[in-house]
Design a protein around this motif. Structure first.
Motif, PDB file in Angstrom:
ATOM      1  N   GLU A 235      72.036  97.886  25.667  1.00 20.64           N
ATOM      2  CA  GLU A 235      73.393  97.759  26.196  1.00 20.64           C
ATOM      3  C   GLU A 235      73.366  97.587  27.712  1.00 20.64           C
ATOM      4  N   ALA A 236      72.524  98.343  28.382  1.00 24.57           N
ATOM      5  CA  ALA A 236      72.433  98.237  29.839  1.00 24.57           C
ATOM      6  C   ALA A 236      71.931  96.856  30.254  1.00 24.57           C
TER       7      ALA A 236
ATOM      8  N   ILE B  12      72.507 107.547  27.595  1.00 25.33           N
ATOM      9  CA  ILE B  12      73.025 107.277  26.247  1.00 25.33           C
ATOM     10  C   ILE B  12      74.526 107.554  26.193  1.00 25.33           C
ATOM     11  N   GLY B  13      74.937 108.665  26.807  1.00 26.63           N
ATOM     12  CA  GLY B  13      76.356 108.997  26.825  1.00 26.63           C
ATOM     13  C   GLY B  13      77.184 107.982  27.593  1.00 26.63           C
TER      14      GLY B  13
ATOM     15  N   CYS C 280      68.526 104.300  35.397  1.00 33.61           N
ATOM     16  CA  CYS C 280      68.021 102.938  35.179  1.00 33.61           C
ATOM     17  C   CYS C 280      66.499 102.934  35.111  1.00 33.61           C
ATOM     18  N   ASP C 281      65.865 103.669  36.016  1.00 36.24           N
ATOM     19  CA  ASP C 281      64.389 103.735  36.018  1.00 36.24           C
ATOM     20  C   ASP C 281      63.867 104.256  34.686  1.00 36.24           C
ATOM     21  N   VAL C 282      64.505 105.307  34.171  1.00 36.09           N
ATOM     22  CA  VAL C 282      64.053 105.914  32.926  1.00 36.09           C
ATOM     23  C   VAL C 282      64.256 104.963  31.752  1.00 36.09           C
ATOM     24  N   LEU C 283      65.382 104.257  31.731  1.00 37.00           N
ATOM     25  CA  LEU C 283      65.613 103.288  30.655  1.00 37.00           C
ATOM     26  C   LEU C 283      64.593 102.150  30.718  1.00 37.00           C
TER      27      LEU C 283
ATOM     28  N   ASN D 221      71.072 106.074  20.833  1.00 38.86           N
ATOM     29  CA  ASN D 221      69.709 106.445  21.206  1.00 38.86           C
ATOM     30  C   ASN D 221      69.282 105.644  22.428  1.00 38.86           C
ATOM     31  N   ARG D 222      68.108 105.940  22.924  1.00 36.36           N
ATOM     32  CA  ARG D 222      67.696 105.323  24.183  1.00 36.36           C
ATOM     33  C   ARG D 222      67.430 103.829  24.062  1.00 36.36           C
TER      34      ARG D 222
END
Length: 210
Positions: free
Chosen positions: A203-204, A189-190, A155-158, A196-197
């Protein structure tokens, strides 16, 4: 009932809403209830805790998407710093992920903004008595959706991927190696079933996981 005839002990409410018109309308409508008094209004999430500590409301009515700090993060902060204040989340975004995160943050209720003010007023009274008040349709959706598949680091990275940030930018911001950032992004992503990110982040957010 006129304000002059309010009961001796009214429910003290703080409103956190960044849209001025909505905030003003809520304050006006709730103020017409004979046993509810709006004692503070804020437009930014990072102003919530200080306002609660100053005004000492019984119930904090929080939107989720606020500048400075989200209503969910503010709810978690209030649980630590003002545990006697009950938190009721009121949002446009009835997302199952948001509901789960609100409950984890210690919120006593979660409602969407399309309901009548009478229901909101009753929810305020109910959470003050110790009840948990959740929009029924949203509760059912949250149960069927299950928990977020993303880890806290994913979550942090997104979140750090906004505004076209590069992998190097994200790595620097989060104090991670670039290879670790790529691994987290690939995993996210998976898990979101996207390509892609940026799609993964959208989506998140749509699911209420961020």
């Amino acid at each position: 009932m006129p304000r002059d005839h309010r009961p001796a002990k009214s429910v003290r409410v703080l409103l956190a809403e960044d849209q001025q018109m909505m905030r003003g309308a809520l304050a006006l409508l709730l103020g017409m209830e004979p046993d509810i008094e709006v004692v503070a209004q804020v437009s930014a999430g990072d102003a919530i805790v200080d306002a609660v500590l100053t005004a000492r409301p019984d119930v904090a009515l929080l939107d989720i998407e606020l500048p400075g700090m989200s209503g969910l993060d503010a709810a978690a902060a209030l649980r630590e710093q003002a545990p006697d204040c009950r938190v009721l989340i009121l949002t446009t975004f009835g997302r199952p992920g948001y509901l789960r995160r609100a409950m984890e943050a210690g919120a006593a209720g979660f409602l969407v903004k399309d309901g009548p003010v009478e229901e909101l007023a009753e929810a305020i009274r109910r959470v003050l008595t110790g009840e948990t008040v959740i929009d029924p349709a949203l509760a059912a959706a949250a149960l069927s959706a299950g928990p977020s598949p993303l880890t806290a680091r994913e979550c942090d990275v997104l979140k750090a991927s906004v505004d076209g940030a590069t992998v190097a930018d994200i790595a620097g911001k989060l104090h991670l190696s670039e290879s670790t950032v790529r691994n987290y992004l690939s995993s996210a992503i998976g898990k979101t079933g996207t390509r892609n990110r940026m799609e993964a982040m959208r989506e998140a957010r749509q699911q209420g996981w961020l």
